[in-house]
Design a protein around this motif. Sequence first.
Motif, mmCIF file in Angstrom:
data_model
loop_
_atom_site.group_PDB
_atom_site.id
_atom_site.type_symbol
_atom_site.label_atom_id
_atom_site.label_comp_id
_atom_site.label_asym_id
_atom_site.label_seq_id
_atom_site.Cartn_x
_atom_site.Cartn_y
_atom_site.Cartn_z
ATOM 1 N N THR A 82 -1.878 -4.303 16.010
ATOM 2 C CA THR A 82 -1.090 -4.058 17.229
ATOM 3 C C THR A 82 -1.146 -2.581 17.634
ATOM 4 O O THR A 82 -1.237 -2.278 18.822
ATOM 5 C CB THR A 82 0.378 -4.510 17.074
ATOM 6 N N GLN A 85 -4.413 -2.062 19.409
ATOM 7 C CA GLN A 85 -4.406 -2.652 20.743
ATOM 8 C C GLN A 85 -3.649 -1.776 21.743
ATOM 9 O O GLN A 85 -4.059 -1.631 22.891
ATOM 10 C CB GLN A 85 -3.785 -4.060 20.714
ATOM 11 N N VAL A 96 0.935 -6.970 24.089
ATOM 12 C CA VAL A 96 0.587 -7.046 22.670
ATOM 13 C C VAL A 96 1.650 -7.846 21.919
ATOM 14 O O VAL A 96 1.330 -8.652 21.042
ATOM 15 C CB VAL A 96 0.395 -5.635 22.073
#
Length: 188
Positions: A82, A85, A96
């Motif tokens: 995460t 991202q 996300v």
Amino acid sequence: MPRSGRPKDLAAVISATDRPTAVLGHSSGAVLAYFAAGEGVPVRHLFLSEPPFSFADDRAAAALPARLQAMVDAGRAADAVTTFQIEAVGLPEQMVEQMRQTPMFAQLVPLAQSVVHDATLPRPSQNMLAVTSPITILLGDETFPILSRSCEQLDEALPGAELVRVPESKHHSIDAAATTRVITARLA
């Protein structure tokens, strides 16, 4: 990499054609194709589709791979995915967080080590910037913000390059028919 260690696989394929060859690379393949040309592999025309180059000089970007590796080492693979991202790809946190709730996210977590490597985006080398073959940079629609920035910045760094938007290519995937039309038009 010294000239004697140039990318042999691409060089062998081009040598087997026994004529000037155009090369299409997508994502990390675009980086490899461009690197090979910079190392002296003869190419007629380079087509670089959404190459993930980094032009950032900030400390946060430089420190990201180590931070991600620390998360992976601490058993926090989901956090590494995460964080990548959000910070590297540039996706909004809300998106996300929604992604974390999907079955797809469970498939990404085992690949967390790869985001460490993906966060180490290369900069074009001096050899790459000196390539004299024509270069066409292909950019699809609705792709990751980092790839849009990379393509636009590469276009600015290469005065002779051409940035071509391929609206049919979406979400960092190549639309084969549209990309073939672009390539055919430039090689005609």
